[in-house]
Design a protein around this motif. Structure first.
Motif, PDB file in Angstrom:
ATOM      1  N   ARG A  26      -5.861   5.550  -3.521  1.00  0.00           N
ATOM      2  CA  ARG A  26      -5.197   4.388  -2.918  1.00  0.00           C
ATOM      3  C   ARG A  26      -5.913   3.126  -3.381  1.00  0.00           C
ATOM      4  N   ILE A  27      -5.153   2.163  -3.851  1.00  0.00           N
ATOM      5  CA  ILE A  27      -5.710   0.872  -4.260  1.00  0.00           C
ATOM      6  C   ILE A  27      -5.448  -0.120  -3.125  1.00  0.00           C
ATOM      7  N   ARG A  83      -6.704  -4.007  -0.953  1.00  0.00           N
ATOM      8  CA  ARG A  83      -7.300  -5.341  -1.067  1.00  0.00           C
ATOM      9  C   ARG A  83      -8.685  -5.302  -0.442  1.00  0.00           C
ATOM     10  N   GLN A 124      -9.177  -7.998   2.673  1.00  0.00           N
ATOM     11  CA  GLN A 124      -8.419  -7.987   3.925  1.00  0.00           C
ATOM     12  C   GLN A 124      -8.135  -6.613   4.505  1.00  0.00           C
ATOM     13  N   LYS A 125      -8.114  -5.604   3.654  1.00  0.00           N
ATOM     14  CA  LYS A 125      -7.563  -4.340   4.105  1.00  0.00           C
ATOM     15  C   LYS A 125      -8.587  -3.214   4.080  1.00  0.00           C
ATOM     16  N   TYR A 158       0.542   4.811   1.926  1.00  0.00           N
ATOM     17  CA  TYR A 158       0.986   5.060   0.562  1.00  0.00           C
ATOM     18  C   TYR A 158      -0.232   5.392  -0.293  1.00  0.00           C
ATOM     19  N   THR A 189       0.850  -0.287  -7.431  1.00  0.00           N
ATOM     20  CA  THR A 189       0.194  -1.505  -6.948  1.00  0.00           C
ATOM     21  C   THR A 189       0.492  -2.714  -7.833  1.00  0.00           C
ATOM     22  N   PRO A 218      -9.495 -10.820 -12.504  1.00  0.00           N
ATOM     23  CA  PRO A 218      -9.766 -11.098 -11.081  1.00  0.00           C
ATOM     24  C   PRO A 218      -8.925 -10.240 -10.140  1.00  0.00           C
ATOM     25  N   GLU A 219      -7.687  -9.997 -10.542  1.00  0.00           N
ATOM     26  CA  GLU A 219      -6.811  -9.178  -9.707  1.00  0.00           C
ATOM     27  C   GLU A 219      -7.363  -7.758  -9.602  1.00  0.00           C
ATOM     28  N   ARG A 276      -9.298  -5.456  -6.166  1.00  0.00           N
ATOM     29  CA  ARG A 276      -8.633  -4.255  -5.661  1.00  0.00           C
ATOM     30  C   ARG A 276      -9.389  -2.983  -6.036  1.00  0.00           C
ATOM     31  N   GLY A 300       1.256  -6.799  -5.143  1.00  0.00           N
ATOM     32  CA  GLY A 300      -0.129  -6.369  -5.328  1.00  0.00           C
ATOM     33  C   GLY A 300      -0.640  -5.432  -4.260  1.00  0.00           C
ATOM     34  N   GLU A 301       0.257  -4.937  -3.418  1.00  0.00           N
ATOM     35  CA  GLU A 301      -0.138  -3.974  -2.391  1.00  0.00           C
ATOM     36  C   GLU A 301       0.348  -2.603  -2.813  1.00  0.00           C
ATOM     37  N   HIS A 302      -0.439  -1.599  -2.520  1.00  0.00           N
ATOM     38  CA  HIS A 302      -0.045  -0.240  -2.870  1.00  0.00           C
ATOM     39  C   HIS A 302       1.092   0.197  -1.950  1.00  0.00           C
TER      40      HIS A 302
END
Lengths: 160, 197
Positions: A34-35, A37, A40-41, A65, A77, A90-91, A95, B192-194
């Protein structure tokens, strides 16, 4: 055992509609990728936002997911856009990848095996978000993880 | 940092940059054969000369030994250029202000507030022209940009102009023009979120 945030919560049992059908069951041992953030996550996130394709429309459960393959996680992603062929450094830095191990095999309904969706029937498809499902499309897997018990747990070895 | 110290720092950075860039160009010249040199030198712009030189097979091998991501970075620069040229290209703040009937200062203010998309090119900002329809900004542009606030400007640009699987293949720009604001907002929130494609 790492304490897992964003647990699915008080999950319902799989929908009774499944009793009328014979879904194809797949058992997977993982690990799953799983990728997420970094800022935040949590690596484990059972979303109820309805923003994602297989989120439970009835808010019956959260959906995680993940993918059995790192490549699948990457595509899910970063490749929302068609024809996008570059990802910025950077992106990528923002992640991390979590490799998720389960403490026992997980059972999924396979909607992608031949006849998998037919076995559930159109009525159950609408309720699929209440059932453990695994979808394979275009060679990738999308896992909706619902553990056998109601609380569920995962061990997190950290990021890779 | 005092002004004098800041100036000294900038001067030092310029010197280091010039020294290293010169050394890189000298290495390029030493690596390239005459035909490749001639081909690179025929590029219409100075920066184009460097791009062409870096893409020559002999150079690329050498560069990759020093930086395995060099080729990908080079391709990334080319993609950026393509992105800038999409959907009518980009314009400067004065021209954008002219289209919107506002001052350059107001354009800057909107850029800083995140209600206009701007790309930083060197020391200046350019603005995708598709943000303007008639004499106002595209409907719901501000809300979509707000949903994309955690992404850098290039990612935002890429989002707007590429077809999107969550929009049935339409680009967010096309979907906004068609009035499908809610769908675009949802796609922006999940960027950009899985999640399942």
């Amino acid at each position: 055992m790492t304490d897992v945030r964003n647990k699915p919560g008080d999950l319902p049992l799989p929908t009774q509609a499944l009793n009328r059908h014979k879904p194809i069951i797949a058992e997977l041992t993982g690990p799953f990728f799983r990728i997420y953030r970094a800022v935040q996550k949590s690596p484990i996130f059972f979303g109820k936002t309805l923003d994602y394709r297989f989120d439970s429309v009835a808010w019956a459960c959260g959906v995680l997911y993940a993918s059995p393959q790192l490549e699948g996680a990457f595509v899910e992603t970063f490749m929302q856009e068609l024809g996008r062929t570059s990802v910025s450094i950077p992106e990528l830095r923002d992640r991390p990848v979590a490799k998720i191990y389960t403490n026992r095999p997980l059972r999924f309904i396979d909607l992608c095996a031949k006849g998998g969706q037919m076995r559930l029937g159109p009525d159950s498809m609408g309720e699929s978000a209440q059932a453990p499902t695994l979808l394979r499309r275009r060679g990738r897997m999308h896992c909706e993880y619902i553990p056998h018990n109601r609380t569920g747990s995962c061990s997190l070895p950290g990021t890779i | 940092m005092s002004r004098a110290l800041a100036l000294k720092s900038i001067g030092t950075e310029h010197t280091i940059f010039q020294r290293r860039a010169t050394r890189a160009v000298e290495n390029l010249i030493a690596t390239l054969d005459p035909t490749s040199l001639q081909e690179a030198a025929s590029a219409p712009t100075d920066i184009g000369v460097l791009f062409l030189a870096l893409q020559q097979p002999g150079v690329l091998g050498s560069v990759l030994e020093q930086d395995p991501l060099a080729e990908a970075k080079l391709r990334g620069q080319i993609r950026r250029k393509e992105l800038l040229e999409t959907e009518g290209g980009v314009i400067g703040p004065e021209e954008l202000g002219g289209l919107l009937g506002i001052t350059r200062q107001s354009v800057d203010k909107r850029r800083k507030a995140g209600t206009l998309l701007a790309l930083e090119i060197g020391t200046r900002f350019v603005y995708p022209v598709w943000q303007v329809e008639g004499n106002k900004t595209l409907d719901h542009l501000e809300q979509v940009l707000a949903a994309l606030k955690d992404h850098d400007a290039w990612r935002k640009l890429s989002f707007f102009v590429h077809g999107n699987i969550r929009l049935g293949g339409l680009s967010p720009l096309q979907a906004l023009r068609a009035g499908e604001y809610e769908d675009v907002l949802r796609a922006a929130r999940t960027l950009g979120e899985h999640g399942a494609a």
